[in-house]
Design a protein around this motif. Structure first.
Motif, mmCIF file in Angstrom:
data_model
loop_
_atom_site.group_PDB
_atom_site.id
_atom_site.type_symbol
_atom_site.label_atom_id
_atom_site.label_comp_id
_atom_site.label_asym_id
_atom_site.label_seq_id
_atom_site.Cartn_x
_atom_site.Cartn_y
_atom_site.Cartn_z
ATOM 1 N N ASN A 9 37.762 -22.055 -31.872
ATOM 2 C CA ASN A 9 38.184 -23.338 -32.411
ATOM 3 C C ASN A 9 39.206 -23.951 -31.466
ATOM 4 O O ASN A 9 39.985 -23.225 -30.838
ATOM 5 N N PRO A 10 39.236 -25.281 -31.365
ATOM 6 C CA PRO A 10 40.318 -25.897 -30.584
ATOM 7 C C PRO A 10 41.666 -25.497 -31.203
ATOM 8 O O PRO A 10 41.752 -25.239 -32.399
ATOM 9 N N PRO A 89 40.928 -26.523 -25.635
ATOM 10 C CA PRO A 89 39.595 -26.766 -26.196
ATOM 11 C C PRO A 89 38.941 -25.494 -26.719
ATOM 12 O O PRO A 89 39.223 -24.398 -26.247
ATOM 13 N N GLY A 90 38.086 -25.686 -27.686
ATOM 14 C CA GLY A 90 37.308 -24.585 -28.230
ATOM 15 C C GLY A 90 35.965 -24.506 -27.529
ATOM 16 O O GLY A 90 35.767 -25.079 -26.464
ATOM 17 N N GLY A 91 35.051 -23.785 -28.142
ATOM 18 C CA GLY A 91 33.702 -23.663 -27.611
ATOM 19 C C GLY A 91 33.322 -22.215 -27.380
ATOM 20 O O GLY A 91 34.068 -21.287 -27.688
ATOM 21 N N GLY A 120 23.604 -14.134 -17.562
ATOM 22 C CA GLY A 120 23.068 -15.391 -17.053
ATOM 23 C C GLY A 120 23.829 -16.609 -17.549
ATOM 24 O O GLY A 120 23.268 -17.698 -17.641
ATOM 25 N N LEU A 121 25.114 -16.435 -17.859
ATOM 26 C CA LEU A 121 25.933 -17.527 -18.374
ATOM 27 C C LEU A 121 26.803 -18.102 -17.263
ATOM 28 O O LEU A 121 27.068 -17.439 -16.267
ATOM 29 N N GLU A 122 27.272 -19.327 -17.472
ATOM 30 C CA GLU A 122 28.124 -19.985 -16.499
ATOM 31 C C GLU A 122 29.487 -20.269 -17.126
ATOM 32 O O GLU A 122 29.570 -20.774 -18.242
ATOM 33 N N GLY A 123 30.538 -19.932 -16.395
ATOM 34 C CA GLY A 123 31.887 -20.217 -16.866
ATOM 35 C C GLY A 123 32.180 -21.703 -16.797
ATOM 36 O O GLY A 123 31.598 -22.433 -15.984
ATOM 37 N N ARG A 124 33.097 -22.153 -17.618
ATOM 38 C CA ARG A 124 33.482 -23.564 -17.670
ATOM 39 C C ARG A 124 34.396 -23.939 -16.505
ATOM 40 O O ARG A 124 34.513 -25.106 -16.145
ATOM 41 N N GLY A 125 35.074 -22.947 -15.921
ATOM 42 C CA GLY A 125 35.963 -23.201 -14.790
ATOM 43 C C GLY A 125 37.404 -22.855 -15.081
ATOM 44 O O GLY A 125 38.187 -22.647 -14.177
ATOM 45 N N ASP A 126 37.763 -22.795 -16.362
ATOM 46 C CA ASP A 126 39.111 -22.382 -16.747
ATOM 47 C C ASP A 126 39.010 -21.042 -17.466
ATOM 48 O O ASP A 126 37.925 -20.593 -17.818
ATOM 49 N N PHE A 127 40.142 -20.399 -17.658
ATOM 50 C CA PHE A 127 40.182 -19.129 -18.375
ATOM 51 C C PHE A 127 41.625 -18.847 -18.751
ATOM 52 O O PHE A 127 42.541 -19.464 -18.210
ATOM 53 N N TRP A 128 41.823 -17.939 -19.715
ATOM 54 C CA TRP A 128 43.196 -17.626 -20.087
ATOM 55 C C TRP A 128 43.360 -16.189 -20.531
ATOM 56 O O TRP A 128 42.404 -15.500 -20.843
ATOM 57 N N ARG A 153 30.287 -22.661 -20.050
ATOM 58 C CA ARG A 153 29.664 -23.980 -19.961
ATOM 59 C C ARG A 153 28.419 -23.932 -20.841
ATOM 60 O O ARG A 153 27.625 -23.001 -20.774
ATOM 61 N N VAL A 154 28.289 -24.933 -21.692
ATOM 62 C CA VAL A 154 27.151 -25.005 -22.590
ATOM 63 C C VAL A 154 26.360 -26.259 -22.245
ATOM 64 O O VAL A 154 26.921 -27.357 -22.168
#
Length: 156
Positions: A9-10, A89-91, A120-128, A153-154
């Motif tokens: 959740n955000p 952000p969530g997701g 086979g997934l792609e990261g959104r570019g950020d992480f924590w 990334r969805v």
């Protein structure tokens, strides 16, 4: 260490963002957490989660980083002496719980990245990283618990 896929959740956060030279990372974290804690007390915000470090891109010799806490009772866009209230952000995300010294975080991130690639997934570019336990100066670093979060990334 088991990787799980989840939907986040955000979250409303109070945090400090900066681009920091890698050797100054620990000092930045300490300063940011102190500033957020002081702002929360001043403004009446409630800290509602563990400390986190949100990396906006892959670190090099410089790190684009936001450090702070999830908060309640704060409105998006509020600020207090350099502490900003914004939204994490969530997701979809992959999550891995690391128990042990921070020295092992690099290997834990490598494992999470291998899991992402295998799926086979792609990261959104950020992480924590969420620092679930607050390490004590005289505590056992092998008991530290850190939650690694890799947003995905969805496709639309």
């Amino acid at each position: 260490m088991e990787t799980t896929r989840t939907d986040l959740n955000p979250a409303t956060i109070a945090a400090v963002r900066a681009t920091v030279p890698m050797p100054e990372l620990t000092a930045f974290y300490d300063s940011a957490y102190d500033r957020v804690t002081e702002a929360a007390g001043r403004e009446g915000w409630t800290i509602a989660g563990p400390a986190f470090g949100w990396y906006h891109s892959m670190p090099t010799d410089m790190v684009d980083l936001t450090a702070g806490f999830v908060v309640e009772g704060a409105a998006l866009g509020e600020s207090s002496e350099g502490v900003e209230v914004t939204e994490m952000p969530g997701g979809a995300a992959l999550v891995l719980i690391h128990t042990g010294s921070y020295d092992g975080l690099s290997d834990a991130w490598s494992r999470l990245e291998q899991e992402r690639a295998a799926l086979g997934l792609e990261g959104r570019g950020d992480f924590w990283e969420e620092y679930v336990t607050d390490p004590a100066p005289d505590g056992d670093p092998d008991l530290n618990i850190t939650r690694l979060v890799l947003p995905l990334r969805v496709d639309a």
